[in-house]
Design a protein around this motif. Structure first.
Motif, PDB file in Angstrom:
ATOM      1  N   SER A   4     -21.064   9.416  38.253  1.00 14.58           N
ATOM      2  CA  SER A   4     -19.845  10.278  38.288  1.00 14.58           C
ATOM      3  C   SER A   4     -19.201  10.671  39.537  1.00 14.58           C
ATOM      4  CB  SER A   4     -20.443  11.570  37.560  1.00 14.58           C
ATOM      5  OG  SER A   4     -21.536  12.156  38.538  1.00 14.58           O
ATOM      6  N   TYR A  23     -24.859  15.828  46.740  1.00 16.53           N
ATOM      7  CA  TYR A  23     -25.574  15.659  45.497  1.00 16.53           C
ATOM      8  C   TYR A  23     -26.714  17.080  45.283  1.00 16.53           C
ATOM      9  CZ  TYR A  23     -23.739  11.024  45.489  1.00 16.53           C
ATOM     10  OH  TYR A  23     -23.154   9.832  45.717  1.00 16.53           O
ATOM     11  N   LYS A  24     -26.566  17.207  44.036  1.00 21.37           N
ATOM     12  CA  LYS A  24     -27.811  18.433  43.547  1.00 21.37           C
ATOM     13  C   LYS A  24     -29.150  17.324  43.163  1.00 21.37           C
ATOM     14  CE  LYS A  24     -24.558  21.619  42.066  1.00 21.37           C
ATOM     15  NZ  LYS A  24     -23.915  22.554  40.678  1.00 21.37           N
ATOM     16  N   GLN A  48     -29.806  14.605  40.560  1.00 21.50           N
ATOM     17  CA  GLN A  48     -28.594  13.906  40.275  1.00 21.50           C
ATOM     18  C   GLN A  48     -28.588  12.415  40.696  1.00 21.50           C
ATOM     19  OE1 GLN A  48     -25.163  15.901  41.805  1.00 21.50           O
ATOM     20  NE2 GLN A  48     -23.567  14.488  40.814  1.00 21.50           N
ATOM     21  N   SER A 101     -32.526   8.779  41.919  1.00 20.50           N
ATOM     22  CA  SER A 101     -31.941   9.988  41.991  1.00 20.50           C
ATOM     23  C   SER A 101     -32.319  10.954  43.292  1.00 20.50           C
ATOM     24  CB  SER A 101     -32.729  10.770  40.617  1.00 20.50           C
ATOM     25  OG  SER A 101     -32.405  10.022  39.401  1.00 20.50           O
ATOM     26  N   GLU A 119     -31.485  18.762  47.027  1.00 15.35           N
ATOM     27  CA  GLU A 119     -29.981  18.866  47.301  1.00 15.35           C
ATOM     28  C   GLU A 119     -29.585  18.330  48.747  1.00 15.35           C
ATOM     29  OE1 GLU A 119     -26.647  22.334  46.789  1.00 15.35           O
ATOM     30  OE2 GLU A 119     -28.776  22.613  46.174  1.00 15.35           O
TER      31      GLU A 119
END
Length: 387
Positions: free
Chosen positions: A82, A91-92, A95, A191, A195
């Motif tokens: 995405s 990024y969180k 994610q 991942s 954050e």
């Protein structure tokens, strides 16, 4: 005639010699002019011994307290997600940072899961006949088995007979092989564990990623650390959690940090102890250069003066009855511009600014400002000079 002329000339020479001698004698009797004595004006301070906090200057570059170097444990083609995998991308937590094409390996995992399901299904008739008490338990496991989800944990073994029967059908081995393949399948997606922001990107979409290849770096931008080296003599004075004042190179911004970690060993080459200062601020960036002042200890009954006032390493000038004198002192700490001294009697008058050519016994006048009538008082001559 010739003799008469010579006699006259001789007489004239004698008379000239007499007058010259008288003139020379008169000149010797004249008083010599006295040279004017120069009295220099000095700036002084009166000693007030107090408690001086000793601050240790330190500096260094900020690094993120939490950083992640991204490496691939599997091989495959990098598939886009995405968000683009580019430097500066945020990024969180949770994610996906990187997705590697795992379609081929996913098929092999599904095949292994199917094999496990078939093995368990094949033992169900025997369980119904020989072990009816555990049949329902294993039937419930089969009913909950979903090929699209992670393989569920095997039912709890309650007896040795059950354990021997299940092990003899090779179910344990097959189950753990499936779990091992599922763990490896999860490594095709990396991942974000927290954050943060991507600070280095070494691959792009479509790149063939190899096992062990470095992909980039990812950092947490909320908390940073600065590593500084402190002299070993102050190592036992620093405390974890102690507040530290930090500022940038131009002294335009100030930050508040704290001592987070102190190395337990001394660097043998530099005889220093590595200390880590933690700081949090939204305006900070990794790699920024900061300076810090660490409160090491407090020196009782001491004063702080400019280093340039210190003479021969352990002496300073004092003024006694308009006469310059020199006394011994005990320097306890040196900074870039200041020095902390002990051993100076209270109310001693010391120089606050250097004067050229100063020496012990030199006559000086003290520069003092009278704020009431804006007059400078000269203590050496007891006269007043209006400004």
């Amino acid at each position: 005639m010739r003799n008469i002329i010579l006699s006259i000339l001789g007489l004239l020479l004698i008379i000239a010699a007499i007058f010259t001698s008288i003139k020379i004698i008169d000149n010797k009797k004249r008083p010599k002019s006295k040279s004017a004595k120069v009295i220099k004006t000095v700036f002084v301070d009166t000693v007030k011994n107090t408690t001086i906090p000793i601050q240790i200057p330190a500096n260094g570059n900020l690094t993120a307290k939490r950083r992640l170097e991204l490496y691939s444990e599997v091989q495959g083609v990098f598939r886009g997600g995405s968000q683009l995998f580019k430097t500066g991308q945020k990024y969180k937590r949770g994610q996906a940072l990187i997705r590697i094409d795992a379609s081929e390996y996913y098929a092999s995992v599904q095949s292994a899961k199917s094999n496990l399901y078939n093995l368990i299904t094949s033992i169900m008739p025997d369980l119904r006949l020989d072990y009816p008490e555990i049949y329902d338990k294993w039937q419930g496991y089969l009913n909950a088995f979903d090929m699209s989800k992670a393989t569920p944990k095997l039912p709890e073994i309650t007896s040795d007979k059950e354990k021997y029967f299940i092990a003899g059908r090779n179910i344990f081995t097959t189950f753990y092989n499936v779990k091992n393949q599922e763990q490896r399948l999860a490594k095709y997606t990396i991942s974000a564990p927290f954050e943060g922001v991507l600070t280095e990107a070494l691959v792009t979409e479509g790149t063939l990623i190899r096992q062990g290849q470095k992909l980039g770096e990812y950092i947490d931008t909320s908390t940073y650390e600065m590593q500084v080296a402190i002299g070993k003599e102050y190592g036992d004075l620093l405390q974890i959690g102690e507040s530290v004042e930090l500022f940038n190179l131009n002294k335009t911004k100030t930050y508040t940090g704290k001592v987070s970690r102190i190395n337990g060993s001394v660097n043998q080459a530099t005889q220093t102890i590595t200390t880590f200062i933690e700081v949090t601020d939204s305006s900070l960036r990794e790699g920024m250069y900061l300076e810090a002042n660490l409160d090491a200890k407090k020196e009782e009954n001491a004063i702080e003066i400019d280093r340039g006032l210190l003479q021969e390493g352990d002496k300073i000038f004092v003024v006694r009855d308009s006469i310059l004198d020199i006394i011994d002192v005990n320097p306890v700490y040196f900074s870039d511009k200041k020095v902390v001294l002990k051993g100076i009697p209270e109310e001693t008058t010391i120089l606050s600014k250097n004067i050229p050519g100063a020496y012990a016994g030199m006559l000086v006048r003290i520069y003092q400002e009278n704020k009431n009538n804006n007059v400078f008082s000269d203590t050496a001559t007891n006269t007043s000079i209006k400004q």
